[in-house]
Design a protein around this motif. Structure first.
Motif, mmCIF file in Angstrom:
data_model
loop_
_atom_site.group_PDB
_atom_site.id
_atom_site.type_symbol
_atom_site.label_atom_id
_atom_site.label_comp_id
_atom_site.label_asym_id
_atom_site.label_seq_id
_atom_site.Cartn_x
_atom_site.Cartn_y
_atom_site.Cartn_z
ATOM 1 N N ARG A 76 40.982 46.205 47.318
ATOM 2 C CA ARG A 76 41.088 45.882 45.863
ATOM 3 C C ARG A 76 42.206 46.403 45.078
ATOM 4 O O ARG A 76 42.072 47.397 44.410
ATOM 5 C CB ARG A 76 39.873 46.439 45.076
ATOM 6 N N ASP A 77 43.419 46.112 45.404
ATOM 7 C CA ASP A 77 44.605 46.625 44.696
ATOM 8 C C ASP A 77 44.855 45.654 43.307
ATOM 9 O O ASP A 77 44.134 44.562 43.141
ATOM 10 C CB ASP A 77 45.679 46.544 45.761
ATOM 11 N N GLY A 78 45.908 45.616 42.753
ATOM 12 C CA GLY A 78 46.448 45.129 41.719
ATOM 13 C C GLY A 78 46.353 43.360 42.056
ATOM 14 O O GLY A 78 46.190 42.563 41.022
ATOM 15 N N SER A 79 47.124 43.267 43.322
ATOM 16 C CA SER A 79 47.179 41.460 43.437
ATOM 17 C C SER A 79 45.783 41.105 43.528
ATOM 18 O O SER A 79 45.540 40.015 43.114
ATOM 19 C CB SER A 79 47.957 41.615 44.761
ATOM 20 N N ALA A 85 40.777 37.826 38.488
ATOM 21 C CA ALA A 85 40.685 37.257 37.354
ATOM 22 C C ALA A 85 41.236 35.846 36.963
ATOM 23 O O ALA A 85 40.420 35.202 36.241
ATOM 24 C CB ALA A 85 41.912 38.142 36.459
ATOM 25 N N LEU A 86 42.449 35.484 37.729
ATOM 26 C CA LEU A 86 42.825 34.163 37.555
ATOM 27 C C LEU A 86 41.550 33.105 37.969
ATOM 28 O O LEU A 86 41.619 32.241 37.233
ATOM 29 C CB LEU A 86 44.183 33.986 38.431
ATOM 30 N N ALA A 87 41.058 33.375 39.056
ATOM 31 C CA ALA A 87 40.145 32.356 39.494
ATOM 32 C C ALA A 87 39.138 32.350 38.716
ATOM 33 O O ALA A 87 38.171 31.275 38.170
ATOM 34 C CB ALA A 87 39.505 32.863 40.784
ATOM 35 N N VAL A 90 39.923 30.177 35.464
ATOM 36 C CA VAL A 90 39.782 28.901 35.828
ATOM 37 C C VAL A 90 38.524 28.319 35.715
ATOM 38 O O VAL A 90 38.049 27.415 35.325
ATOM 39 C CB VAL A 90 40.615 28.732 37.295
ATOM 40 N N HIS A 91 37.422 29.040 36.561
ATOM 41 C CA HIS A 91 36.321 28.649 36.752
ATOM 42 C C HIS A 91 35.606 28.647 35.401
ATOM 43 O O HIS A 91 34.585 27.878 35.096
ATOM 44 C CB HIS A 91 35.508 29.201 37.754
ATOM 45 N N GLY A 92 35.838 29.629 34.597
ATOM 46 C CA GLY A 92 35.508 29.929 33.305
ATOM 47 C C GLY A 92 35.657 28.790 32.416
ATOM 48 O O GLY A 92 34.955 28.112 31.424
#
Length: 178
Positions: A76-79, A85-87, A90-92
């Motif tokens: 669980r690094d920054g990437s 968060a991006l996924a 998008v789904h949100g």
């Protein structure tokens, strides 16, 4: 189903005996001869060269971590957090479009609000994630048909820390990106 057309040859690099099915490319597992029989595609532009350079750097970094005794477990690094968060965003957005469309249709039933509701539902449907479907005519390789392939897949799954696959389906579809 056709019978397997197996033949035996020797590797031109190291001389190892190779069992090969005439329908597929022959390669040597000992010296990696002919693993990639096609020449690498020409890099068209700076963006493609940069993408390949980053991929090579990441691959070398990953190899160095693994050979130094590192783990293949997801970190669980920054990437990873940015990708999550991006996924989620998008789904949100997809869920918001669908819920907003339903709300416009139900709250504005019989009024002009039905048009934006239908448009929102259409956009939500277009953004809805869809799973890749295999053609119904694609041949399925069972464990008895390809024991060495399943052994390789099981070894990779064991190293990665997941379970193996239930079926291997062969399709003529090829990836155009390396």
């Amino acid at each position: 189903m056709r019978a397997v057309e197996e033949r035996t040859t020797s590797c031109p690099e190291c001389g190892t005996a190779l069992r090969a099915d005439g329908r597929f490319t022959v390669w040597c597992r000992d010296c990696d001869w002919n693993v990639d029989p096609q020449p690498p595609p020409q890099e068209a532009d700076r963006l493609e060269r940069a993408r390949r350079l980053l991929a090579r750097r990441y691959g070398e970094k990953l190899l160095a971590e693994i050979t130094a005794g590192g783990s293949l477990r997801a970190r669980r690094d920054g990437s990873a957090l940015l990708a999550f968060a991006l996924a989620l965003a998008v789904h949100g957005v997809t869920a918001a479009l669908l819920l907003g469309g339903l709300w416009c249709l139900t709250a504005g039933w019989g009024s002009a609000a039905m048009v934006p509701g239908a448009v929102l539902l259409l956009f939500g449907w277009a953004l809805w994630p869809r799973a890749f479907r295999l053609p119904g005519t694609a041949p399925v390789l069972l464990r008895e048909d390809a024991p060495e392939l399943y052994a390789l897949v099981d070894d990779v799954a064991r190293v990665v820390g997941t379970r193996g696959v239930d079926q291997v389906v062969v399709t003529p579809r090829r990836s155009t990106r390396a």
